[in-house]
Design a protein around this motif. Structure first.
Motif, PDB file in Angstrom:
ATOM      1  N   ASN A  24       0.845  -1.207   0.000  1.00 17.22           N
ATOM      2  CA  ASN A  24       0.000   0.000   0.000  1.00 17.22           C
ATOM      3  C   ASN A  24       0.867   1.238   0.000  1.00 17.22           C
ATOM      4  O   ASN A  24       2.056   1.200   0.331  1.00 17.22           O
ATOM      5  CB  ASN A  24      -0.937   0.009   1.217  1.00 17.22           C
ATOM      6  N   VAL A  25       0.258   2.343  -0.388  1.00 20.09           N
ATOM      7  CA  VAL A  25       0.908   3.650  -0.306  1.00 20.09           C
ATOM      8  C   VAL A  25      -0.154   4.675   0.060  1.00 20.09           C
ATOM      9  O   VAL A  25      -1.311   4.576  -0.364  1.00 20.09           O
ATOM     10  CB  VAL A  25       1.597   4.033  -1.640  1.00 20.09           C
ATOM     11  N   SER A  26       0.234   5.640   0.894  1.00 16.80           N
ATOM     12  CA  SER A  26      -0.682   6.679   1.352  1.00 16.80           C
ATOM     13  C   SER A  26       0.008   8.035   1.218  1.00 16.80           C
ATOM     14  O   SER A  26       1.158   8.196   1.643  1.00 16.80           O
ATOM     15  CB  SER A  26      -1.083   6.446   2.813  1.00 16.80           C
ATOM     16  N   VAL A  27      -0.683   8.998   0.604  1.00 12.87           N
ATOM     17  CA  VAL A  27      -0.140  10.342   0.417  1.00 12.87           C
ATOM     18  C   VAL A  27      -1.100  11.349   1.037  1.00 12.87           C
ATOM     19  O   VAL A  27      -2.260  11.444   0.630  1.00 12.87           O
ATOM     20  CB  VAL A  27       0.062  10.672  -1.080  1.00 12.87           C
ATOM     21  N   SER A  28      -0.610  12.082   2.042  1.00 10.56           N
ATOM     22  CA  SER A  28      -1.404  13.139   2.677  1.00 10.56           C
ATOM     23  C   SER A  28      -0.855  14.490   2.228  1.00 10.56           C
ATOM     24  O   SER A  28       0.359  14.715   2.229  1.00 10.56           O
ATOM     25  CB  SER A  28      -1.333  13.030   4.203  1.00 10.56           C
ATOM     26  N   MET A  29      -1.757  15.393   1.830  1.00  9.89           N
ATOM     27  CA  MET A  29      -1.351  16.705   1.327  1.00  9.89           C
ATOM     28  C   MET A  29      -2.138  17.801   2.033  1.00  9.89           C
ATOM     29  O   MET A  29      -3.321  17.637   2.330  1.00  9.89           O
ATOM     30  CB  MET A  29      -1.574  16.785  -0.189  1.00  9.89           C
ATOM     31  N   ASN A  30      -1.449  18.908   2.303  1.00  9.76           N
ATOM     32  CA  ASN A  30      -2.085  20.082   2.896  1.00  9.76           C
ATOM     33  C   ASN A  30      -1.806  21.267   1.994  1.00  9.76           C
ATOM     34  O   ASN A  30      -0.680  21.759   1.922  1.00  9.76           O
ATOM     35  CB  ASN A  30      -1.532  20.331   4.303  1.00  9.76           C
ATOM     36  N   MET A  31      -2.827  21.714   1.266  1.00 13.89           N
ATOM     37  CA  MET A  31      -2.679  22.799   0.305  1.00 13.89           C
ATOM     38  C   MET A  31      -3.403  24.035   0.840  1.00 13.89           C
ATOM     39  O   MET A  31      -4.623  24.172   0.711  1.00 13.89           O
ATOM     40  CB  MET A  31      -3.250  22.388  -1.053  1.00 13.89           C
ATOM     41  N   SER A  32      -2.634  24.912   1.501  1.00 17.69           N
ATOM     42  CA  SER A  32      -3.195  26.154   2.059  1.00 17.69           C
ATOM     43  C   SER A  32      -4.394  25.877   2.955  1.00 17.69           C
ATOM     44  O   SER A  32      -5.434  26.549   2.872  1.00 17.69           O
ATOM     45  CB  SER A  32      -3.590  27.115   0.920  1.00 17.69           C
ATOM     46  N   GLY A  33      -4.262  24.878   3.806  1.00 21.14           N
ATOM     47  CA  GLY A  33      -5.336  24.546   4.737  1.00 21.14           C
ATOM     48  C   GLY A  33      -6.323  23.528   4.212  1.00 21.14           C
ATOM     49  O   GLY A  33      -7.142  23.002   4.968  1.00 21.14           O
ATOM     50  N   ILE A  34      -6.252  23.237   2.919  1.00 20.32           N
ATOM     51  CA  ILE A  34      -7.121  22.219   2.326  1.00 20.32           C
ATOM     52  C   ILE A  34      -6.376  20.882   2.364  1.00 20.32           C
ATOM     53  O   ILE A  34      -5.344  20.727   1.713  1.00 20.32           O
ATOM     54  CB  ILE A  34      -7.495  22.569   0.880  1.00 20.32           C
ATOM     55  N   LYS A  35      -6.896  19.945   3.124  1.00 18.41           N
ATOM     56  CA  LYS A  35      -6.222  18.667   3.307  1.00 18.41           C
ATOM     57  C   LYS A  35      -6.812  17.599   2.385  1.00 18.41           C
ATOM     58  O   LYS A  35      -8.021  17.530   2.205  1.00 18.41           O
ATOM     59  CB  LYS A  35      -6.319  18.221   4.760  1.00 18.41           C
ATOM     60  N   MET A  36      -5.935  16.791   1.818  1.00 15.77           N
ATOM     61  CA  MET A  36      -6.356  15.718   0.930  1.00 15.77           C
ATOM     62  C   MET A  36      -5.493  14.492   1.205  1.00 15.77           C
ATOM     63  O   MET A  36      -4.285  14.605   1.396  1.00 15.77           O
ATOM     64  CB  MET A  36      -6.215  16.131  -0.538  1.00 15.77           C
ATOM     65  N   LYS A  37      -6.114  13.338   1.225  1.00 14.81           N
ATOM     66  CA  LYS A  37      -5.381  12.097   1.447  1.00 14.81           C
ATOM     67  C   LYS A  37      -5.789  11.071   0.407  1.00 14.81           C
ATOM     68  O   LYS A  37      -6.978  10.847   0.173  1.00 14.81           O
ATOM     69  CB  LYS A  37      -5.649  11.549   2.854  1.00 14.81           C
ATOM     70  N   THR A  38      -4.803  10.455  -0.206  1.00 14.41           N
ATOM     71  CA  THR A  38      -5.039   9.398  -1.187  1.00 14.41           C
ATOM     72  C   THR A  38      -4.322   8.140  -0.734  1.00 14.41           C
ATOM     73  O   THR A  38      -3.140   8.182  -0.399  1.00 14.41           O
ATOM     74  CB  THR A  38      -4.523   9.805  -2.578  1.00 14.41           C
ATOM     75  N   THR A  39      -5.040   7.021  -0.712  1.00 13.20           N
ATOM     76  CA  THR A  39      -4.424   5.750  -0.349  1.00 13.20           C
ATOM     77  C   THR A  39      -4.754   4.715  -1.421  1.00 13.20           C
ATOM     78  O   THR A  39      -5.842   4.731  -2.004  1.00 13.20           O
ATOM     79  CB  THR A  39      -4.929   5.225   1.006  1.00 13.20           C
ATOM     80  N   VAL A  40      -3.803   3.842  -1.672  1.00  9.85           N
ATOM     81  CA  VAL A  40      -4.009   2.725  -2.586  1.00  9.85           C
ATOM     82  C   VAL A  40      -3.517   1.464  -1.871  1.00  9.85           C
ATOM     83  O   VAL A  40      -2.360   1.391  -1.471  1.00  9.85           O
ATOM     84  CB  VAL A  40      -3.255   2.904  -3.914  1.00  9.85           C
TER      85      VAL A  40
END
Length: 232
Positions: free
Chosen positions: A141-157
């Motif tokens: 598995n891989v998980s990527v968490s991102m914080n773009m100017s307070g907007i949080k996004m997480k993608t996992t596979v």
């Protein structure tokens, strides 16, 4: 759009990253100058895009081999969607891909330059040399968490239930190949949206991935990808 692009890139790289070996694996060449082209089709058999990648640098050290892959994805209109590169390492037992390599360094730097905070975690993808019918492979598995100017996004596979099902002959525009069929279940999650698929992956000795198919849980075909050009 960025959310969709990130999911597509992660899924594509996880699939393509299994195609990276040399003398340290009997299933794939990892030779400088080798090139592969895969054509992606939708459920109706129409072209969705083409992925070209080329091995541009290979180094050997301490019983392991490292290679740089240049990747270019073109959509069904012939428009370049993205170009990037990433590194793969393998040893004499087969391939073991560091999960961080599934998110290309060039793309990482692009997001960092935009001020995006990122965190990547996961488990390595493994494909041993001693494949045989009935053999069970380790989950990945891989998980990527991102914080773009307070907007949080997480993608996992997540890839689970990986198993060598059988041996069979597969024909694509690149030729006819004797393959091992590996099956797995893949779950992709992004911003609350979940896509779960059953995947089939055909591997040929000395070349790598020949064909890949993804199915919905009801058994309907979603996408197909197959080798259309290969040289080394």
């Amino acid at each position: 759009m960025k959310k969709i692009a990130l999911t597509v890139i992660l899924c594509t790289l996880i699939t393509l990253s299994i195609n990276a070996q040399s003398g340290c694996s009997k299933y794939y060449p990892m030779v400088e100058g080798a090139s592969f082209q895969y054509t992606m089709y939708n459920k109706k058999g129409k072209t969705d895009g083409i992925t070209d990648y080329k091995i541009t640098n290979v180094t050997n050290s301490g019983g392991s081999t490292s290679a740089t892959f240049d990747i270019k994805f073109t959509d069904d209109k012939g428009k370049d969607v993205f170009s990037t590169n990433y590194n793969i390492n393998c040893s004499e037992d087969g391939i073991k891909i560091d999960y961080t390599s599934l998110f290309p360094s060039a793309m990482m730097k692009q997001y960092e330059d935009m001020g995006v905070e990122m965190d990547i975690s996961g488990t390595d993808i493994q494909l041993p040399n001693d494949l045989s019918v009935g053999k069970e492979l380790q989950d990945a598995n891989v998980s990527v968490s991102m914080n773009m100017s307070g907007i949080k996004m997480k993608t996992t596979v997540d890839m689970i239930n990986r198993k060598v099902e059988k041996k069979e002959s597969i024909t694509t525009p690149a030729g006819t190949f004797d393959c091992y069929l590996i099956t797995e279940t893949s779950t992709s999650k992004t911003m609350g949206a979940t896509i779960e698929t059953d995947n089939k992956l055909w591997l040929a000795e000395g070349i790598g991935m020949i064909k890949q198919e993804s199915y919905k849980k009801n058994g309907n075909l979603m996408t197909r990808m197959e080798l259309t050009k290969f040289s080394k």
